[in-house]
Scaffold this motif. Sequence first.
Motif, PDB file in Angstrom:
ATOM      1  N   GLU A 192       0.823  -1.195   0.000  1.00  0.00           N
ATOM      2  CA  GLU A 192       0.000   0.000   0.000  1.00  0.00           C
ATOM      3  C   GLU A 192       0.865   1.256   0.000  1.00  0.00           C
ATOM      4  OE1 GLU A 192      -2.553  -0.325   3.359  1.00  0.00           O
ATOM      5  OE2 GLU A 192      -3.763  -1.938   2.496  1.00  0.00           O
ATOM      6  N   ALA A 193       0.263   2.389  -0.346  1.00  0.00           N
ATOM      7  CA  ALA A 193       0.986   3.663  -0.351  1.00  0.00           C
ATOM      8  C   ALA A 193       1.416   4.032   1.065  1.00  0.00           C
ATOM      9  CB  ALA A 193       0.104   4.755  -0.940  1.00  0.00           C
ATOM     10  N   LEU A 194       2.537   4.727   1.163  1.00  0.00           N
ATOM     11  CA  LEU A 194       3.024   5.172   2.463  1.00  0.00           C
ATOM     12  C   LEU A 194       2.104   6.246   3.032  1.00  0.00           C
ATOM     13  CD1 LEU A 194       6.867   5.545   1.823  1.00  0.00           C
ATOM     14  CD2 LEU A 194       5.641   3.608   2.806  1.00  0.00           C
ATOM     15  N   ASP A 195       2.011   6.270   4.342  1.00  0.00           N
ATOM     16  CA  ASP A 195       1.272   7.326   5.039  1.00  0.00           C
ATOM     17  C   ASP A 195       2.250   8.468   5.301  1.00  0.00           C
ATOM     18  OD1 ASP A 195      -0.086   9.004   6.723  1.00  0.00           O
ATOM     19  OD2 ASP A 195      -0.390   7.527   8.322  1.00  0.00           O
ATOM     20  N   PRO A 196       2.103   9.615   4.617  1.00  0.00           N
ATOM     21  CA  PRO A 196       3.057  10.713   4.801  1.00  0.00           C
ATOM     22  C   PRO A 196       3.063  11.278   6.214  1.00  0.00           C
ATOM     23  CG  PRO A 196       1.160  11.455   3.536  1.00  0.00           C
ATOM     24  CD  PRO A 196       1.032   9.964   3.660  1.00  0.00           C
ATOM     25  N   GLU A 197       2.000  11.001   6.979  1.00  0.00           N
ATOM     26  CA  GLU A 197       1.919  11.502   8.345  1.00  0.00           C
ATOM     27  C   GLU A 197       2.531  10.537   9.360  1.00  0.00           C
ATOM     28  OE1 GLU A 197       0.816  14.554   8.992  1.00  0.00           O
ATOM     29  OE2 GLU A 197       0.591  14.744   6.805  1.00  0.00           O
ATOM     30  N   GLU A 198       2.967   9.387   8.906  1.00  0.00           N
ATOM     31  CA  GLU A 198       3.462   8.387   9.854  1.00  0.00           C
ATOM     32  C   GLU A 198       4.648   8.887  10.680  1.00  0.00           C
ATOM     33  OE1 GLU A 198       4.054   3.621   9.883  1.00  0.00           O
ATOM     34  OE2 GLU A 198       5.233   4.675   8.358  1.00  0.00           O
ATOM     35  N   PRO A 199       5.650   9.571  10.111  1.00  0.00           N
ATOM     36  CA  PRO A 199       6.754  10.054  10.951  1.00  0.00           C
ATOM     37  C   PRO A 199       6.283  10.901  12.134  1.00  0.00           C
ATOM     38  CG  PRO A 199       7.372  10.200   8.651  1.00  0.00           C
ATOM     39  CD  PRO A 199       5.920   9.825   8.676  1.00  0.00           C
ATOM     40  N   SER A 200       5.350  11.827  11.895  1.00  0.00           N
ATOM     41  CA  SER A 200       4.867  12.671  13.001  1.00  0.00           C
ATOM     42  C   SER A 200       3.990  11.868  13.950  1.00  0.00           C
ATOM     43  CB  SER A 200       4.105  13.876  12.455  1.00  0.00           C
ATOM     44  OG  SER A 200       2.977  13.474  11.706  1.00  0.00           O
ATOM     45  N   LYS A 201       3.229  10.903  13.447  1.00  0.00           N
ATOM     46  CA  LYS A 201       2.411  10.057  14.311  1.00  0.00           C
ATOM     47  C   LYS A 201       3.283   9.255  15.271  1.00  0.00           C
ATOM     48  CE  LYS A 201      -1.498   9.299  11.141  1.00  0.00           C
ATOM     49  NZ  LYS A 201      -2.188   8.264  10.327  1.00  0.00           N
ATOM     50  N   VAL A 202       4.388   8.723  14.750  1.00  0.00           N
ATOM     51  CA  VAL A 202       5.293   7.956  15.603  1.00  0.00           C
ATOM     52  C   VAL A 202       5.903   8.855  16.664  1.00  0.00           C
ATOM     53  CG1 VAL A 202       7.468   6.668  15.664  1.00  0.00           C
ATOM     54  CG2 VAL A 202       5.802   6.206  13.859  1.00  0.00           C
ATOM     55  N   ALA A 203       6.337  10.065  16.264  1.00  0.00           N
ATOM     56  CA  ALA A 203       6.911  10.999  17.230  1.00  0.00           C
ATOM     57  C   ALA A 203       5.909  11.348  18.319  1.00  0.00           C
ATOM     58  CB  ALA A 203       7.394  12.263  16.503  1.00  0.00           C
ATOM     59  N   ASP A 204       4.639  11.529  17.937  1.00  0.00           N
ATOM     60  CA  ASP A 204       3.594  11.817  18.922  1.00  0.00           C
ATOM     61  C   ASP A 204       3.395  10.638  19.874  1.00  0.00           C
ATOM     62  OD1 ASP A 204       3.182  14.292  17.801  1.00  0.00           O
ATOM     63  OD2 ASP A 204       1.414  13.682  16.625  1.00  0.00           O
ATOM     64  N   ALA A 205       3.385   9.435  19.326  1.00  0.00           N
ATOM     65  CA  ALA A 205       3.175   8.249  20.153  1.00  0.00           C
ATOM     66  C   ALA A 205       4.320   8.053  21.134  1.00  0.00           C
ATOM     67  CB  ALA A 205       3.030   7.011  19.267  1.00  0.00           C
ATOM     68  N   VAL A 206       5.530   8.309  20.683  1.00  0.00           N
ATOM     69  CA  VAL A 206       6.702   8.182  21.556  1.00  0.00           C
ATOM     70  C   VAL A 206       6.566   9.119  22.752  1.00  0.00           C
ATOM     71  CG1 VAL A 206       9.178   8.658  21.722  1.00  0.00           C
ATOM     72  CG2 VAL A 206       8.279   7.375  19.771  1.00  0.00           C
ATOM     73  N   ALA A 207       6.118  10.351  22.481  1.00  0.00           N
ATOM     74  CA  ALA A 207       5.945  11.327  23.553  1.00  0.00           C
ATOM     75  C   ALA A 207       4.821  10.904  24.506  1.00  0.00           C
ATOM     76  CB  ALA A 207       5.638  12.700  22.957  1.00  0.00           C
ATOM     77  N   GLU A 208       3.723  10.413  23.966  1.00  0.00           N
ATOM     78  CA  GLU A 208       2.590  10.036  24.812  1.00  0.00           C
ATOM     79  C   GLU A 208       2.916   8.822  25.684  1.00  0.00           C
ATOM     80  OE1 GLU A 208      -2.040   8.574  24.330  1.00  0.00           O
ATOM     81  OE2 GLU A 208      -1.189   9.996  22.898  1.00  0.00           O
ATOM     82  N   ILE A 209       3.608   7.841  25.097  1.00  0.00           N
ATOM     83  CA  ILE A 209       3.973   6.650  25.864  1.00  0.00           C
ATOM     84  C   ILE A 209       5.037   6.971  26.906  1.00  0.00           C
ATOM     85  CG2 ILE A 209       5.011   4.338  25.689  1.00  0.00           C
ATOM     86  CD1 ILE A 209       3.769   4.164  22.869  1.00  0.00           C
ATOM     87  N   GLY A 210       5.888   7.957  26.603  1.00  0.00           N
ATOM     88  CA  GLY A 210       6.930   8.353  27.544  1.00  0.00           C
ATOM     89  C   GLY A 210       8.212   7.570  27.390  1.00  0.00           C
ATOM     90  N   LEU A 211       8.536   7.188  26.161  1.00  0.00           N
ATOM     91  CA  LEU A 211       9.765   6.439  25.918  1.00  0.00           C
ATOM     92  C   LEU A 211      10.961   7.371  25.868  1.00  0.00           C
ATOM     93  CD1 LEU A 211       8.486   4.106  23.035  1.00  0.00           C
ATOM     94  CD2 LEU A 211       8.728   3.525  25.455  1.00  0.00           C
TER      95      LEU A 211
END
Length: 331
Positions: A103-122
Amino acid sequence: MSVTGTPVESPHVFARRAKEAHMARRRKPDWLKQRPPSGQRFTEIKETLRDRDLHTVCEEANCPNLGECWSGRNGPGTATFMLMGDRCSRACNFCDVETGGMEALDPEEPSKVADAVAEIGLDYVVLTSVDRDDLPDQGAGHFARTVEAIKERDPGILVEVLIPDFRGDPALVDRIVEAGPDVIAHNVETVERLQWPVRDRRAGYEQSLSVLERVADTADVYTKTSLMLGVGEYDHEIYRTLSDCREAGVDVVTLGQYLQPSRSHLDVYEYVHPDAFETWRRVAEAELGFLYCASGPMVRSSYRAGELFVDAVLRDGRSIDEARREAHAAT
C-alpha cells in the motif's frame, strides 16, 4: 537377527524411531514457555498505537516477549515501531509478517510515531520496517524522516533503527546515517549456508555484511546485528558468522532461539539449551571483542532495547570510542 546376534531393525522401524527422536528434540521445552501479555501498561501502549493506526513488529511478527517488553517491569517499556505498513515485499520463511499487496506510504506516519513516543513516555525508541522493494528508494527517505521527527521533538531520546538491506545500495544506507540515529542495526539472521531457505532470495549474507560495514565505516554510532539459532546451523558456522560481523565493524550482537510462527513457516531444527546461549555470549564478548552480546532463548534483536548496554553507555556519557577501547582491552 544379525550374524553377531544383535537384532537388526527394519528400515520402516528405523525411520519411525528416527522421526520420534526428531520430534522429541523439537518439542518446546519449559524454558520457552511464556505468559500471555496483560497489564495496564500493555493496554495503554496498545490503545496509543491503535489510535494512530501504527504498527509494531512486536505484534506483526508475533514476538514472544510482547507482554514483558510492553509492560516495562522496571521502566517505561519498550515497543518496536514497524514503519511503512504491515505488509512486506519479501517473503522470508521465518517471519510472520504478511507479504505482498503493498500500500501507499502514510506521509503523516513520521509525526504520528513521534507523537506516540511522547505520549507513551519512551526515552529509548526502536524503529524497524517492512521491506519496500516496490518503492524507488525502498523507503529509506520515509525511515529517515521518522528518525528526524523524533529527534526534532526531543534530541535527548535515543533512537535505535533496525533497517532493511536496501539491496546493498550505499546511498540509501547513508540516508539513514544522516538522520542521526544512535544505533543502526541490520540483521544477518543466520549463517551463510542457510540464508536460503531462511531468508527471501533477494537477501544475502555478503549483502547484509556490506550494509553493516558501510554503517561502521561512515557513522559514529553503534552497529548491531542479530542471529537466530535452531534452524540447522553448526557451531563452527556460528563462530564464523560472529567473526565476520566483528570484522565488518559490528559492536553489539544478539542471539535468540528461532520459534516457528505457524506450520507453514520454516521448521525448528532444534531448541538450543540456555547453557549454549551463555557460552556464545562469553565467546562473543571475551574472545571476539563485541562490546555487548545479549544471548538467550527468548532474546530478540530489539528485546528490552532500552535496558541493554548501549543505553547505559550513552547515558553514562562515555563516547563510543571509549567503550570500544575498554572492550578491546578486556579481550
